[in-house]
Design a protein around this motif. Structure first.
Motif, short mmCIF file in Angstrom:
data_model
loop_
_atom_site.label_atom_id
_atom_site.label_comp_id
_atom_site.label_asym_id
_atom_site.label_seq_id
_atom_site.Cartn_x
_atom_site.Cartn_y
_atom_site.Cartn_z
N MET A 31 -17.69 -8.88 6.04
CA MET A 31 -16.42 -10.51 5.72
C MET A 31 -16.27 -10.28 4.32
O MET A 31 -17.09 -10.05 3.09
CB MET A 31 -17.80 -11.71 5.72
N HIS A 32 -14.84 -10.74 3.96
CA HIS A 32 -14.93 -11.13 2.31
C HIS A 32 -15.48 -12.65 1.98
O HIS A 32 -16.02 -13.24 2.30
CB HIS A 32 -13.15 -11.76 2.98
N LYS A 33 -15.05 -12.07 0.51
CA LYS A 33 -16.09 -12.91 0.44
C LYS A 33 -14.99 -13.59 -1.17
O LYS A 33 -14.24 -12.82 -1.90
CB LYS A 33 -17.35 -12.56 -1.16
N GLU A 34 -15.07 -14.81 -1.87
CA GLU A 34 -14.38 -15.78 -2.53
C GLU A 34 -14.98 -14.73 -3.97
O GLU A 34 -15.04 -14.41 -4.38
CB GLU A 34 -14.59 -16.58 -3.42
N HIS A 35 -13.21 -14.61 -4.63
CA HIS A 35 -13.45 -13.47 -6.07
C HIS A 35 -13.02 -11.86 -5.58
O HIS A 35 -12.73 -11.75 -6.28
CB HIS A 35 -14.16 -13.89 -7.14
N SER A 36 -13.22 -12.07 -4.57
CA SER A 36 -13.04 -9.83 -3.95
C SER A 36 -11.57 -9.46 -4.12
O SER A 36 -10.88 -10.59 -3.88
CB SER A 36 -14.13 -9.93 -2.59
N ARG A 37 -11.06 -8.49 -3.71
CA ARG A 37 -9.47 -8.05 -4.45
C ARG A 37 -9.78 -7.04 -2.75
O ARG A 37 -10.90 -6.73 -2.56
CB ARG A 37 -9.82 -7.01 -4.99
N VAL A 38 -8.80 -8.00 -2.43
CA VAL A 38 -8.20 -7.22 -0.83
C VAL A 38 -6.57 -6.22 -1.26
O VAL A 38 -5.92 -6.93 -2.33
CB VAL A 38 -8.34 -8.44 0.35
N ILE A 39 -6.38 -6.02 0.67
CA ILE A 39 -5.73 -5.22 0.23
C ILE A 39 -4.63 -5.54 1.79
O ILE A 39 -5.24 -6.24 2.18
CB ILE A 39 -5.11 -4.05 0.16
N LEU A 40 -2.84 -6.10 1.13
CA LEU A 40 -2.31 -6.99 1.68
C LEU A 40 -2.23 -5.67 2.87
O LEU A 40 -1.53 -4.60 2.46
CB LEU A 40 -1.28 -7.50 1.86
N THR A 41 -1.86 -6.02 4.59
CA THR A 41 -1.72 -4.78 5.33
C THR A 41 0.02 -5.42 6.30
O THR A 41 -0.06 -4.75 6.85
CB THR A 41 -2.69 -4.80 6.33
N GLU A 42 0.08 -6.23 5.85
CA GLU A 42 1.10 -7.12 6.02
C GLU A 42 1.47 -7.69 4.89
O GLU A 42 1.23 -8.39 3.53
CB GLU A 42 1.28 -7.81 7.62
N ALA A 43 3.68 -7.68 5.73
CA ALA A 43 3.70 -8.78 4.21
C ALA A 43 3.62 -10.50 4.87
O ALA A 43 3.20 -10.81 5.45
CB ALA A 43 5.82 -8.46 4.31
N VAL A 44 3.24 -10.81 3.65
CA VAL A 44 2.89 -12.90 3.28
C VAL A 44 4.31 -13.15 2.32
O VAL A 44 4.50 -12.36 1.56
CB VAL A 44 1.90 -12.71 3.15
N GLU A 45 4.59 -14.58 2.96
CA GLU A 45 5.41 -14.90 1.79
C GLU A 45 4.02 -15.54 0.35
O GLU A 45 3.35 -16.42 1.21
CB GLU A 45 6.48 -16.26 2.35
N SER A 46 5.24 -15.60 -0.59
CA SER A 46 4.46 -16.72 -1.69
C SER A 46 4.28 -18.09 -1.29
O SER A 46 6.12 -17.96 -1.05
CB SER A 46 3.99 -15.44 -3.39
N ASP A 47 4.01 -18.74 -2.28
CA ASP A 47 4.44 -20.67 -2.62
C ASP A 47 5.62 -20.99 -3.00
O ASP A 47 6.28 -21.16 -2.85
CB ASP A 47 3.01 -21.15 -3.04
N GLY A 48 5.95 -19.45 -3.93
CA GLY A 48 7.85 -19.64 -4.03
C GLY A 48 8.22 -19.01 -4.16
O GLY A 48 9.32 -19.06 -4.47
N GLY A 49 7.99 -18.60 -2.72
CA GLY A 49 9.37 -17.91 -2.28
C GLY A 49 9.28 -16.73 -1.95
O GLY A 49 9.53 -15.84 -1.19
N ASP A 50 7.76 -15.20 -2.71
CA ASP A 50 8.46 -14.19 -2.77
C ASP A 50 8.17 -13.45 -1.74
O ASP A 50 6.37 -13.96 -1.08
CB ASP A 50 7.82 -14.34 -4.29
N LEU A 51 8.01 -12.41 -1.35
CA LEU A 51 7.59 -11.66 -0.66
C LEU A 51 7.11 -10.65 -0.70
O LEU A 51 6.70 -9.92 -2.13
CB LEU A 51 8.27 -10.60 0.38
N MET A 52 5.12 -10.70 -1.06
CA MET A 52 3.87 -9.92 -0.90
C MET A 52 3.99 -8.99 0.11
O MET A 52 4.15 -9.18 1.41
CB MET A 52 2.77 -10.70 -1.48
N ARG A 53 3.78 -7.33 -0.77
CA ARG A 53 3.80 -6.33 0.42
C ARG A 53 3.30 -5.63 1.09
O ARG A 53 1.51 -5.71 -0.23
CB ARG A 53 5.13 -5.34 0.09
#
Length: 84
Positions: free
Chosen positions: A1-23
């Motif tokens: 289970m992931h915890k708040e303030h933990s670092r994680v790695i994206l496995t899929e692209a997601v769009e940020s609130d500013g419209g940038d693509l996080m890869r």
């Protein structure tokens, strides 16, 4: 289970609130966990420590950071005046 303030790695692209693509491969920090862990709000930082994006990711779109992971840099945006 992931915890708040933990670092994680994206496995899929997601769009940020500013419209940038996080890869996939981008590293974020969990800043909020929705009830029952249904989704995570992640904050992403530039190499200088500034926030470059905030995005919501589903559990299937992230994984934990491991000792075998290697950090990598990429330019998020380029402008006609050069790289920001």
């Amino acid at each position: 289970m992931h915890k708040e303030h933990s670092r994680v790695i994206l496995t899929e692209a997601v769009e940020s609130d500013g419209g940038d693509l996080m890869r996939p491969g981008d590293i974020g920090v969990i800043v909020h966990i929705h009830p029952e862990g249904e989704a995570f709000v992640l904050e992403f930082f530039g190499a200088s420590g500034e926030t470059v994006g905030i995005a919501t990711a589903m559990p299937s779109q992230i994984r934990a950071v491991t000792p075998q992971d290697v950090l990598h840099a990429r330019v998020m945006k380029e402008s006609s005046a050069g790289v920001r």
